[in-house]
Motif scaffolding. Sequence first.
Motif: not given
Length: 355
Positions: A115-120, A127-131, A145-146, A159-163
């Motif tokens: 999941k961190e591969a798509h981190a903000q 991206g993945y993280g917080q807001a 959240m992402i 880059r932020f879209w999970p593969s």
Amino acid sequence: METAQNTETLALGGSLRVDNVQALASKPLQSIPDRYVRPEVDAEPTLPYVQQEIPTVDLSKLLDQRSSLEELKNLHSACEDWGFFHLVNHGVSGEVIEKMKMDLREFFRQPLEVKEAHAQLPGDIEGYGQAFVVSDEQKLDWANMIYLKTRPLELRNMRFWPSQPPSFRETLDHYTLEIQKVADKLVGAMAKNLGVNAEMLIEKLVFQQVRINYYPPCPQSNKVLGLSPHSDTDTLTILLQINEVQGLQIKKDDNWVPVVPLPDSFIINIGDIMEILSDGKYKSINHRTTVDPHKERLSIAAFHSPNYDACIGPLKEITRDGEEHYKTMEFKEMVKIRLSSKLDEKDFMETMKLK
């Protein structure tokens, strides 16, 4: 699926990096870290689930000439009196919805490093993280959240879209296309009720982004919040609850009203932009998310907004007497203001009102 790359980066603001809540919740906890303890959770009354419920709107009736007049009245009342409603018979197939639910569950089950591969990235909310984490002292939400830009396609940054899972990108592309159609139909009906041009109002929906929420269980759930009280800085939000765990609450008459999800429905809420455009006839409503002590909760919210360069102010067709109650401001400036502060109920909307 088209995978257009992001052609423009706007410095609108981001969120500070904090500990991963899902990882924190996976460990035995003797006590909740102080930054997550929220004394206000029980400070205001919460109504029992059976005492009050948000309205239900039937989209198929809105689109049927034989029943549209009565359902338009129902929609108008829901927007004026509640700002939230269930939407049934929305036309999105069960197959599309179930595939979205399946892929979202699978994404959050993956190891943290996946999941961190798509981190903000610094200075960006995508991206993945917080807001809305803007200081090292503020209280934090019990959630991860992402956040992804989904439409128009040229704003996507893959880059932020999970593969993983492999079908995630195609599933989200298909789901958000169907949700966009629902948003357009709903706002077209709202335009009829407000007496404004439907195309002009639908133009305030050209930008779509999603926030996919994961709320881990918390053994001391009465001490934390999954999402702080706030109203949405958009035109219209369409929420899909992924599982049956309750948690969404809205503020009405100084009480927190739990929203019990209906099967095969979406939860719709009016955003700040719609409140401004309608000059207060339709109001965005404070809402928050609580956490379950035993079960995780997942949801996906699709936010629909105008172009960043659009000027947002009361529509002239609504303020024919010349009196306006809200400021006019570029949407990107509104977003910058909102992202530069923590979520704090409707303080932002108070700054948008003309005194």
